[in-house]
Design an enzyme around this catalytic site. Structure first.
Site, PDB file in Angstrom:
ATOM      1  N   ASP A   3      18.238  27.936  21.036  1.00  0.00           N
ATOM      2  CA  ASP A   3      18.907  29.208  20.749  1.00  0.00           C
ATOM      3  C   ASP A   3      19.392  29.174  19.303  1.00  0.00           C
ATOM      4  O   ASP A   3      20.240  28.354  18.948  1.00  0.00           O
ATOM      5  CB  ASP A   3      20.081  29.394  21.727  1.00  0.00           C
ATOM      6  CG  ASP A   3      20.778  30.731  21.566  1.00  0.00           C
ATOM      7  OD1 ASP A   3      20.571  31.401  20.533  1.00  0.00           O
ATOM      8  OD2 ASP A   3      21.543  31.110  22.476  1.00  0.00           O
ATOM      9  N   HIS A   6       1.588  15.498  11.230  1.00  0.00           N
ATOM     10  CA  HIS A   6       1.521  14.628  12.416  1.00  0.00           C
ATOM     11  C   HIS A   6       1.570  13.144  12.045  1.00  0.00           C
ATOM     12  O   HIS A   6       1.811  12.290  12.895  1.00  0.00           O
ATOM     13  CB  HIS A   6       0.239  14.929  13.194  1.00  0.00           C
ATOM     14  CG  HIS A   6       0.308  14.579  14.653  1.00  0.00           C
ATOM     15  ND1 HIS A   6       1.222  13.693  15.181  1.00  0.00           N
ATOM     16  CD2 HIS A   6      -0.447  15.001  15.706  1.00  0.00           C
ATOM     17  CE1 HIS A   6       1.033  13.584  16.492  1.00  0.00           C
ATOM     18  NE2 HIS A   6       0.045  14.369  16.831  1.00  0.00           N
TER      19      HIS A   6
END
Length: 446
Positions: free
Chosen positions: A385, A171
């Site tokens: 996808d 992060h």
């Protein structure tokens, strides 16, 4: 099945390097106050659940793992910080500075199998099953550990009828916008793209005239040794349709007598109000709602493709009695005002102030009676996808989870939002039984 369902078998662990390191990219990347504030907390952990590929798409098993490793390697060509490591430089004034060395040491890649676990075991239970946390790599690491640990870890877990791709990303290196930028790019390359639809801007953004690297007092860094023992929590995903969110937005704006309150502000105010009502707090107790506010659209010189961390926290604080008595419109309006106050000037003031006096966010630093929201319904989740169909669900790992953590996602249906609530078991059960709250929600397990 219950939370003790199935077991995880780890098949392989390996390091994936960029296939063709970007020689033009900077080898050393300095870190900004936005980045450094997260040094002592955990990474971002998000993952996507897919149906198992059909044989004519991409075969599951070794060939799928090989395909995902190869496409990850080509994706790292565009994101060199994710294959690098941190370097800590100690200074004579009892301070330390950090930078990213884009040395292509590689990302962690884990292949695992969840024996006897199916898609329905993940998405149908009322509460998020604890086995899900083992679908993510690098559990227990802190961002500062990337001196020796990988900046990025990926785990591909095979289920009976599905595939879960879990991603753990430092992060300090990136925020949610950059996390999903990488995930979207990996999916594109996995589907055969050679060039990215959106190339990352890797150069870190500093205020003009800023001195860097930023020196952090060692007394701040040593706080990592302070043990934080979180109270017991459970997680549950609530789904909100576009129609019900629109109703909440209309109600909030009508009560506040304006048209400025957003759909997300109305929804989060609805959640906040419900949770505080259920806690039956002293009316004079302070309650807090913290939001992570993105800087890209607020700073003209910061591009949307900026790859790094560009968020800072803003908090709304009210008395419990005031929140409950004044209702949805007031709560949502207070959120709106707080977000609007984060102007370009205020963001720059934070950067200047933090550089002069660094303050690291700590685990357990969340105030009492506080909720904090991360992620965003604007992120492209269901467009990922990899070559055999779009995901059917998104879930997060256990990093940075404590009572009061609220994660928001775009829902599968256009305009819908999913809220992953991490709360005490008592509060979460009461919330699910609260007729007023559930009138606007459906549970992804009910």
């Amino acid at each position: 099945m219950n939370n003790q369902m199935g077991s995880i078998r780890y098949i392989s662990k390996s390091s994936v390097q960029a296939s063709t390191p970007n020689e033009a990219a900077a080898q050393r990347i300095e870190l900004t106050p936005w980045d450094l504030q997260f040094l002592l907390v955990g990474p971002i952990q998000k993952g996507l659940l897919f149906y198992r590929p059909k044989p004519q798409e991409v075969q599951a098993g070794p060939s799928l793992i090989h395909h995902l490793k190869a496409s990850l390697s080509r994706t790292l060509d565009h994101f060199p910080p994710l294959a690098g490591r941190f370097v800590a430089v100690e200074h004579g004034d009892d301070t330390t500075s950090f930078y990213i060395d884009c040395n292509n040491m590689g990302a962690l890649f884990v292949h695992a199998i969840a024996d006897g676990v199916s898609i329905s075991d993940i998405i149908e239970p009322l509460y998020v099953p604890s086995i899900l946390h083992s679908f993510f790599p690098l559990n227990g690491v802190k961002n500062i550990d990337s001196i020796s640990e990988p900046v990025l870890g990926v785990q591909v877990t095979e289920l009976v009828d599905g595939i879960f791709i879990g991603c753990t990303m430092n992060h300090t290196v990136c925020d949610g916008t950059s996390f999903w930028h990488f995930f979207n790019s990996w999916a594109e390359i996995s589907c055969g793209s050679v060039n990215l639809s959106k190339s990352p801007v890797l150069e870190r953004w500093f205020l003009e005239g800023s001195d860097f690297p930023i020196h952090i007092p060692n007394s701040q860094i040593k706080q990592i040794h302070e043990k934080f023992i979180p109270l017991p929590t459970q997680e549950r995903v609530f789904h909100f349709t576009k129609e019900n969110i629109t109703k909440l937005k209309e109600k909030a704006n009508a009560e506040a007598d304006n048209k400025k309150i957003s759909s997300l502000q109305a929804l989060l105010a609805h959640l906040w109000l419900s949770v505080i009502c259920l806690k039956h707090l002293n009316p004079n107790s302070e309650v807090h709602y913290m939001l992570l506010i993105g800087a890209r659209r607020r700073l003209k010189s910061l591009p949307e493709e900026y790859f790094g961390t560009a968020v800072q926290a803003g908090t709304v604080t009210l008395k419990a009695g005031e929140l409950v008595e004044q209702g949805l419109g007031n709560a949502a309006w207070e959120m709106n005002r707080m977000v609007a106050s984060h102007t370009e000037e205020k963001l720059k003031e934070f950067l200047e102030s933090w550089t002069r006096s660094p303050k690291l966010i700590m685990e357990g630093s969340l105030k009492k009676n506080a909720l904090v929201t991360s992620s965003s319904p604007q992120f492209n989740i269901y467009g990922n996808d990899f070559g055999w169909g779009k995901p059917i669900a998104v879930r997060s790992g256990k990093a940075n989870k404590s009572g009061g953590k609220i994660t928001v996602y775009r829902g599968v249906e256009e305009g819908s939002i999913d809220i992953e609530a991490c709360l005490s078991p008592e509060t979460l059960e009461a919330l699910g039984n609260d007729e007023e709250f559930m009138a606007a929600a459906t549970s992804q397990g009910a």
